[in-house]
Write a protein that holds these residues in place. Sequence first.
Motif, PDB file in Angstrom:
ATOM      1  N   MET A  21       0.834  -1.210   0.000  1.00  6.52           N
ATOM      2  CA  MET A  21       0.000   0.000   0.000  1.00  6.52           C
ATOM      3  C   MET A  21       0.871   1.264   0.000  1.00  6.52           C
ATOM      4  N   ILE A  22       1.914   1.259   0.819  1.00  7.28           N
ATOM      5  CA  ILE A  22       2.816   2.417   0.880  1.00  7.28           C
ATOM      6  C   ILE A  22       3.555   2.577  -0.445  1.00  7.28           C
ATOM      7  N   GLY A  23       4.082   1.472  -0.969  1.00 11.27           N
ATOM      8  CA  GLY A  23       4.790   1.511  -2.250  1.00 11.27           C
ATOM      9  C   GLY A  23       3.891   1.987  -3.388  1.00 11.27           C
ATOM     10  N   ALA A  24       2.633   1.546  -3.381  1.00  9.79           N
ATOM     11  CA  ALA A  24       1.687   1.964  -4.428  1.00  9.79           C
ATOM     12  C   ALA A  24       1.453   3.476  -4.367  1.00  9.79           C
ATOM     13  N   PHE A  25       1.296   4.012  -3.147  1.00 10.11           N
ATOM     14  CA  PHE A  25       1.119   5.455  -3.022  1.00 10.11           C
ATOM     15  C   PHE A  25       2.354   6.198  -3.517  1.00 10.11           C
ATOM     16  N   LEU A  26       3.534   5.773  -3.073  1.00 10.61           N
ATOM     17  CA  LEU A  26       4.768   6.456  -3.456  1.00 10.61           C
ATOM     18  C   LEU A  26       4.963   6.419  -4.973  1.00 10.61           C
ATOM     19  N   LYS A  27       4.640   5.301  -5.584  1.00  4.92           N
ATOM     20  CA  LYS A  27       4.772   5.183  -7.044  1.00  4.92           C
ATOM     21  C   LYS A  27       3.758   6.084  -7.750  1.00  4.92           C
ATOM     22  N   THR A  28       2.500   6.038  -7.316  1.00  3.45           N
ATOM     23  CA  THR A  28       1.448   6.858  -7.921  1.00  3.45           C
ATOM     24  C   THR A  28       1.737   8.345  -7.749  1.00  3.45           C
ATOM     25  N   ASP A  29       2.283   8.723  -6.601  1.00  5.91           N
ATOM     26  CA  ASP A  29       2.565  10.129  -6.302  1.00  5.91           C
ATOM     27  C   ASP A  29       3.932  10.568  -6.849  1.00  5.91           C
ATOM     28  N   ASP A  30       4.590   9.659  -7.576  1.00  5.57           N
ATOM     29  CA  ASP A  30       5.841   9.948  -8.286  1.00  5.57           C
ATOM     30  C   ASP A  30       7.023  10.260  -7.366  1.00  5.57           C
ATOM     31  N   TRP A  31       7.147   9.511  -6.281  1.00  9.69           N
ATOM     32  CA  TRP A  31       8.284   9.639  -5.388  1.00  9.69           C
ATOM     33  C   TRP A  31       9.419   8.759  -5.899  1.00  9.69           C
ATOM     34  N   ASN A  32      10.638   9.192  -5.681  1.00  7.41           N
ATOM     35  CA  ASN A  32      11.826   8.399  -5.971  1.00  7.41           C
ATOM     36  C   ASN A  32      12.255   7.773  -4.643  1.00  7.41           C
ATOM     37  N   TYR A  33      12.077   6.478  -4.503  1.00  8.13           N
ATOM     38  CA  TYR A  33      12.318   5.820  -3.213  1.00  8.13           C
ATOM     39  C   TYR A  33      13.062   4.504  -3.407  1.00  8.13           C
ATOM     40  N   ARG A  34      13.609   4.032  -2.293  1.00 12.31           N
ATOM     41  CA  ARG A  34      14.223   2.709  -2.228  1.00 12.31           C
ATOM     42  C   ARG A  34      13.456   1.897  -1.198  1.00 12.31           C
ATOM     43  N   PHE A  35      13.271   0.620  -1.473  1.00 14.48           N
ATOM     44  CA  PHE A  35      12.614  -0.268  -0.518  1.00 14.48           C
ATOM     45  C   PHE A  35      13.520  -1.456  -0.260  1.00 14.48           C
ATOM     46  N   ASP A  36      13.782  -1.727   1.008  1.00 16.22           N
ATOM     47  CA  ASP A  36      14.586  -2.869   1.417  1.00 16.22           C
ATOM     48  C   ASP A  36      13.636  -4.004   1.774  1.00 16.22           C
ATOM     49  N   LYS A  37      13.576  -5.024   0.928  1.00 15.39           N
ATOM     50  CA  LYS A  37      12.648  -6.139   1.134  1.00 15.39           C
ATOM     51  C   LYS A  37      12.984  -6.968   2.373  1.00 15.39           C
ATOM     52  N   GLU A  38      14.231  -6.958   2.790  1.00 16.44           N
ATOM     53  CA  GLU A  38      14.622  -7.742   3.964  1.00 16.44           C
ATOM     54  C   GLU A  38      14.153  -7.106   5.269  1.00 16.44           C
ATOM     55  N   THR A  39      14.145  -5.771   5.322  1.00 16.10           N
ATOM     56  CA  THR A  39      13.796  -5.088   6.574  1.00 16.10           C
ATOM     57  C   THR A  39      12.439  -4.404   6.535  1.00 16.10           C
ATOM     58  N   GLY A  40      11.836  -4.287   5.352  1.00 20.38           N
ATOM     59  CA  GLY A  40      10.548  -3.611   5.244  1.00 20.38           C
ATOM     60  C   GLY A  40      10.671  -2.104   5.420  1.00 20.38           C
ATOM     61  N   ARG A  41      11.764  -1.521   4.924  1.00 22.34           N
ATOM     62  CA  ARG A  41      11.993  -0.083   5.078  1.00 22.34           C
ATOM     63  C   ARG A  41      12.027   0.631   3.728  1.00 22.34           C
ATOM     64  N   PHE A  42      11.348   1.753   3.696  1.00 21.65           N
ATOM     65  CA  PHE A  42      11.412   2.668   2.565  1.00 21.65           C
ATOM     66  C   PHE A  42      12.328   3.822   2.957  1.00 21.65           C
ATOM     67  N   ARG A  43      13.108   4.300   1.995  1.00 19.88           N
ATOM     68  CA  ARG A  43      13.938   5.491   2.205  1.00 19.88           C
ATOM     69  C   ARG A  43      13.766   6.409   1.000  1.00 19.88           C
ATOM     70  N   PHE A  44      13.632   7.693   1.291  1.00 17.59           N
ATOM     71  CA  PHE A  44      13.534   8.684   0.230  1.00 17.59           C
ATOM     72  C   PHE A  44      13.753  10.057   0.825  1.00 17.59           C
ATOM     73  N   GLY A  45      13.888  11.030  -0.029  1.00 22.16           N
ATOM     74  CA  GLY A  45      14.066  12.406   0.408  1.00 22.16           C
ATOM     75  C   GLY A  45      12.967  13.274  -0.160  1.00 22.16           C
ATOM     76  N   LEU A  46      12.844  14.445   0.411  1.00 18.54           N
ATOM     77  CA  LEU A  46      11.861  15.411  -0.054  1.00 18.54           C
ATOM     78  C   LEU A  46      12.508  16.783  -0.065  1.00 18.54           C
ATOM     79  N   ASN A  47      12.476  17.442  -1.226  1.00 17.64           N
ATOM     80  CA  ASN A  47      12.900  18.832  -1.303  1.00 17.64           C
ATOM     81  C   ASN A  47      11.745  19.683  -0.803  1.00 17.64           C
ATOM     82  N   THR A  48      12.039  20.575   0.135  1.00 18.88           N
ATOM     83  CA  THR A  48      10.995  21.385   0.753  1.00 18.88           C
ATOM     84  C   THR A  48      11.062  22.820   0.238  1.00 18.88           C
ATOM     85  N   ARG A  49      10.013  23.549   0.513  1.00 23.52           N
ATOM     86  CA  ARG A  49       9.952  24.959   0.117  1.00 23.52           C
ATOM     87  C   ARG A  49      10.211  25.865   1.313  1.00 23.52           C
ATOM     88  N   ASN A  50      11.023  25.395   2.217  1.00 21.82           N
ATOM     89  CA  ASN A  50      11.394  26.229   3.361  1.00 21.82           C
ATOM     90  C   ASN A  50      12.909  26.214   3.497  1.00 21.82           C
TER      91      ASN A  50
END
Length: 191
Positions: A21-50
């Motif tokens: 579910m999380i991966g589907a949202f990130l893909k649909t919302d066009d995030w560039n992310y990494r997912f570690d299948k062994e640990t169940g962790r997503f990692r990504f960054g976000l450029n902010t407007r602040n």
Amino acid sequence: MKNQEDTNMNERNYSCEIATMIGAFLKTDDWNYRFDKETGRFRFGLNTRNKLKTLDYLVGVDTDAYTVYAVSPIGADISNPEERAAMAEFICRANYGMRYGNFEMDLRDGEIRYKCFVNCDGALPSPAIVKDSIYMPAVTFSHYTPGILAILFNGASAEEAIRVKARAKIRMCSSFFIKVHLINHDRQMEE
């Protein structure tokens, strides 16, 4: 992000359904992310407007929940006890009355992050819930960045810094849920 929660996520099983579910949202919302299948962790960054410019994200999936961490690129100077104390007090003041997450500061190294926990016991999170849990930390950081910077760069007290948080209209997320959360939190702080 070397904290105990991070270490514990290495040792846990996780729900593939929640991760999907999380991966589907990130893909649909066009995030560039990494997912570690062994640990169940997503990692990504976000450029902010602040003035923080970026946040680093870690999303840890558990068997019946997931936790979103957004980590600031700057933190309190641990060699400056007054700054560290002011930031700790600021975080306590900011957290008072928050319902859907909280700021944390690692007293060992000054790291500042925002945590959002989502309980999925018995149900999968909807795309709207996943969206709110991903955007809530960024919107909340945006709201409180002026106060964080006032402490780190202007030597403001926590009480002074909590008053300078952003009042600008929130443009990052159209979620009514997030806007109401911050408005209600501000009202509680003023009472």
